[in-house]
Design an enzyme around this catalytic site. Structure first.
Site, mmCIF file in Angstrom:
data_model
loop_
_atom_site.group_PDB
_atom_site.id
_atom_site.type_symbol
_atom_site.label_atom_id
_atom_site.label_comp_id
_atom_site.label_asym_id
_atom_site.label_seq_id
_atom_site.Cartn_x
_atom_site.Cartn_y
_atom_site.Cartn_z
ATOM 1 N N CYS A 166 0.795 -1.237 0.000
ATOM 2 C CA CYS A 166 0.000 0.000 0.000
ATOM 3 C C CYS A 166 0.825 1.283 0.000
ATOM 4 C CB CYS A 166 -0.991 0.024 1.156
ATOM 5 S SG CYS A 166 -1.264 -1.515 1.988
ATOM 6 N N ARG B 206 6.877 -10.733 6.067
ATOM 7 C CA ARG B 206 6.398 -10.467 7.420
ATOM 8 C C ARG B 206 6.969 -11.513 8.361
ATOM 9 N NH1 ARG B 206 0.065 -9.201 5.792
ATOM 10 N NH2 ARG B 206 0.611 -7.670 4.222
ATOM 11 N N GLN C 229 1.137 -11.059 -2.771
ATOM 12 C CA GLN C 229 -0.277 -10.694 -2.777
ATOM 13 C C GLN C 229 -0.684 -10.301 -4.183
ATOM 14 O OE1 GLN C 229 0.041 -7.442 0.093
ATOM 15 N NE2 GLN C 229 -1.155 -8.667 1.520
ATOM 16 N N ASP D 83 -2.261 -7.933 -5.200
ATOM 17 C CA ASP D 83 -2.709 -6.705 -4.559
ATOM 18 C C ASP D 83 -3.178 -5.673 -5.583
ATOM 19 O OD1 ASP D 83 -3.209 -5.311 -2.321
ATOM 20 O OD2 ASP D 83 -1.123 -5.047 -1.702
ATOM 21 N N HIS E 165 -4.824 -1.365 -5.333
ATOM 22 C CA HIS E 165 -5.395 -0.284 -4.547
ATOM 23 C C HIS E 165 -6.175 0.614 -5.468
ATOM 24 C CE1 HIS E 165 -2.130 -1.830 -2.034
ATOM 25 N NE2 HIS E 165 -3.003 -1.623 -1.069
ATOM 26 N N LYS F 58 -14.261 -3.882 6.327
ATOM 27 C CA LYS F 58 -13.765 -4.783 5.275
ATOM 28 C C LYS F 58 -14.686 -5.965 5.052
ATOM 29 C CE LYS F 58 -10.843 -7.345 8.492
ATOM 30 N NZ LYS F 58 -9.614 -8.113 8.644
ATOM 31 N N HIS G 39 -8.301 -1.382 -0.564
ATOM 32 C CA HIS G 39 -7.294 -2.440 -0.736
ATOM 33 C C HIS G 39 -8.070 -3.672 -1.158
ATOM 34 C CE1 HIS G 39 -4.480 -0.522 2.321
ATOM 35 N NE2 HIS G 39 -5.631 -0.003 2.687
#
Length: 649
Positions: free
Chosen positions: A337, A366, A384, A386, A388, A472, A518
């Site tokens: 992000c 992580r 991910q 991912d 945005h 979410k 997200h």
RNA sequence: GCCGACGUAGCUCAGGGGUAGAGCGUUUCCUUGGUAAGGAAGAGGUCACGGGUUCAAUUCCCGUCGUUGGCUCCA
């Protein structure tokens, strides 16, 4: 006399003080034998509780979820008694029923319990069960309850009782055993016919890692021996679908001690599978108006200080990377992000240009706790899918719906039809925990809930589970053993646009703050592949599977023809290989079956003469000899019937 | 990170105080085959790693690492 209403709507008159089990007997002797729990006026009662007023009564048997829970709750009493008899002086804490069985958390003091002790525990439990002891509830005053457990030096139960109101404390007795208990039991221990201790594990008292660690003993029980056998068989079957086992067998991924724990290595077949999944999503995303971006694997510490992630997770994660330059620190990217925010910030936007949708298959790192790592479902480095979305508040509703469409497209294309969705919203009690205006939150929560309703999704709303920065929607899927995992996620974020000072110019010529969404339909490539493996047992959809067809020449003299067939397959965009080893056809078939390839093409003299291939489907179905073109059509049709294009579903 | 279990050949696993075994795989040879295992021979292990006990440790004890079932955590 009292009037009892049964679930079918019938009202029957009974003498005051009749018990649920007697009502059952009035209906049929068979029902009376099978009733193991009851609810009266929607409150859990014992099957032998005298009913004193008019009301509605529901009777439960083993076939009801409620019946099973009661059965297992009662079994945990039996387990506790068995443990107390075998290990005098232990301290019992809590012992609830769970989805599959029950557990009891016990402070074993100086004793230790391991697998070797299970048979003795099971034997003792069955001994108790066979005694057909009745469960008897009795009310106890708070003072008496406290003094009972103080005498037993059981500080855990004392603590539990201290938090209860006087007048609502009950004990349950059976045989020589007494336990603090809210109630809801089977008539007697005798209907437990099979009892199995499954495993032991550590568990903190009240789930708090600063408090004593107890031993959690897991068990399961059944009213028939046969059901236990079936259950154990089911567990065995589930083990065969374990993605860690299949991943090894199908050569998809591996781990190396040298590389480090939680850091998966994708083998060629796994990488090909992953690439195909990525292409599949990229295609759909392109259609949905996403633009691909690329960001580096590290970023300056300052970036994550700005995003707020450093303050929250910095200490407990991979530590900064230092350079020869003084005070220069970089962090491994724990999420994409912040990078995408800076991509947005690269130039000013007009409201006419929004929404902007930036997508990236971004690998993040992580430092998950070592005990939490699990195959591909919980790792320390993962990618991910991912993206945005930066949009106006007015666009949020529509954008959210479109993201749901995309997420559902992904799940249905891959056969996950029994997902559950969870909508996480604020906890109304603690408004101070959340950032962003109440108005925006209300709008976002309403947008999510409306979208979920409109899409006719099977979802539940969980208050208090929202992130501090926004509500979410998560998609959950169960693994082979029934453990729930979060795959796709869609999150609304009011925080990062603020922190990164993201803006756009509105129609009023004023500067406005965009909303950020997200979203990751797969969640992560690692976890998604893991769950996909467990779901399909390794039999991937035809469009996705690494090798679609294995060409098996009957003998060496057919190898040339096999290679020719391979060429034609390549021309038809069918992924095939030739097994040219000097082995018998039978053996090659066996091994191809075990590799779970969808098709085998057997080529020998006959096929060579006629220019055909003999097609065998995974599982054994013989589709006979056909031309390469016919087989190619078969494959194409099958793929088209399962894989629709996005927005054509 | 915490509690428990486990770690023996590439894989699946047996064994056990006197430095190791099976099946599959792999290599070589024979076999040239028709829908779930053709035959033979060979190679392959510091028994996870480091300490300790012992005349002797892969085996017993302790620690480390890893895996695993839970707990806690989960951006």
């Amino acid at each position: 006399m009292i009037h009892i209403t049964l679930p079918d709507g019938k009202t029957v008159t009974y003498p005051k003080g009749i018990t649920p089990i007697e009502v059952a007997r009035g209906i049929s002797e068979g029902l009376a034998r099978n009733v193991i729990s009851a609810r009266f006026n929607n409150r859990k009662v014992e099957t032998v509780t005298p009913l004193e007023t008019d009301g509605s009564l529901v009777l439960y048997t083993w076939n009801d979820e409620e019946g099973k829970k009661t059965f297992w709750h009662s079994s945990s009493h039996v387990l506790a008694q068995a443990l107390e008899m075998l290990y005098p002086g232990i301290k019992l804490t809590i012992g609830p029923a769970i989805d599959n069985g029950f557990y009891y958390d016990v402070d074993f003091m100086d004793h230790t319990v391991s697998e070797k002790d299970f048979p003795a525990i099971e034997q003792k439990a069955m001994e108790i069960a066979r005694g057909k002891h009745e469960f008897k509830m009795r009310e106890v005053s708070k003072a008496d309850a406290l003094s009972y457990y103080e005498d037993h030096e059981n500080q855990y139960k004392v603590e539990l009782i201290e938090n209860l109101e006087d007048g609502e404390i009950t004990f349950c007795d059976h045989d020589t055993f007494t336990d603090l208990c809210r109630g809801g039991h089977i008539p007697n221990t005798g209907i437990i016919k099979a009892f199995k201790v499954l495993n032991v594990a550590g568990a903190y008292w009240r789930g708090d890692e600063n408090r004593p660690q107890l031993t959690r003993v897991y068990g399961i029980s059944f009213p028939k021996q046969k059901e236990l056998t079936n259950y154990l068989h089911l567990l065995e079957e589930a083990k065969k679908r374990d993605h860690r086992k299949l991943g090894k067998e199908l050569e998809l991924f591996t781990f190396s001690q040298k590389v480090g724990q939680g850091l998966p290595l994708w083998l060629p077949k796994g990488a090909a599978l992953r690439e195909r999944l990525e292409d599949f999503l990229k295609k759909a995303q392109k259609k949905a108006g996403y633009e691909m971006v690329v960001s580096p694997h590290i970023g300056q510490k300052e970036l994550y200080v700005t995003s707020g992630h450093y303050a929250k997770y910095g200490e407990d994660s991979f530590q900064p990377i230092h350079t020869p330059k003084q005070d220069e620190e970089f962090l491994l990217k724990p999420m994409n992000c912040p990078h995408h925010c800076e991509i947005y910030n690269a130039r000013p936007y007009s409201y006419r240009e929004l929404p902007k949708r930036f997508a990236e298959f971004g690998t993040v790192y992580r430092y998950e706790q070592s005990g939490e790592l699990h195959g591909l479902t919980r790792v320390r480095g993962f990618t991910q899918d991912d993206a945005h979305i930066f949009c106006t508040h007015e666009q949020l509703d529509q954008e959210f719906k479109e993201v749901i469409d995309l997420s559902l497209y992904v799940l249905t294309s891959l056969g996950f039809d029994n997902y559950t969705a969870q909508v996480s919203v604020r906890d109304p009690e603690t408004p101070e925990k959340y950032i962003g205006s109440v108005e925006n939150w209300e709008r976002a929560e309403a947008a999510i809930i409306n979208a979920a309703r409109e899409k006719e999704m099977n979802f539940e709303i969980v208050p208090g589970e929202a992130a501090f920065y926004g509500p979410k929607l998560d998609f959950m899927v169960k693994d082979a053993l029934g453990r729930k995992w979060q795959l796709g996620t869609i999150q609304v974020d009011y925080n990062l646009p603020e922190r990164f000072d993201l803006t756009y110019k509105g129609s009023d010529n004023e500067t406005h703050r965009p909303v950020m969404i997200h979203r990751a339909p797969f969640g992560s490539m690692e976890r998604f592949v893991a769950l996909l493996l467990e779901h399909t047992g390794g039999n991937f959809p035809l469009w996705l599977t690494p090798v679609q067809a294995m060409i098996l020449p009957v003998s060496e003299k057919h190898e040339k023809y096999a290679q020719k067939v391979l060429k034609s397959m390549e021309n038809c965009e069918i992924r095939a290989l030739v097994d040219a080893r000097s082995e018998t056809v039978g053996k090659k078939i066996r091994e191809t079956e075990m590799q779970k390839l969808p098709f085998m093409l057997i080529v020998g003299d006959q096929e060579m003469d006629q220019g055909t291939v003999s097609v065998r489907r995974h599982g054994g179905e013989d589709l006979g000899a056909q031309s390469v073109e016919a087989f190619s059509d078969l494959v194409k049709n099958e793929i088209n019937s399962t894989l629709k294009r996005f927005k054509e579903v």
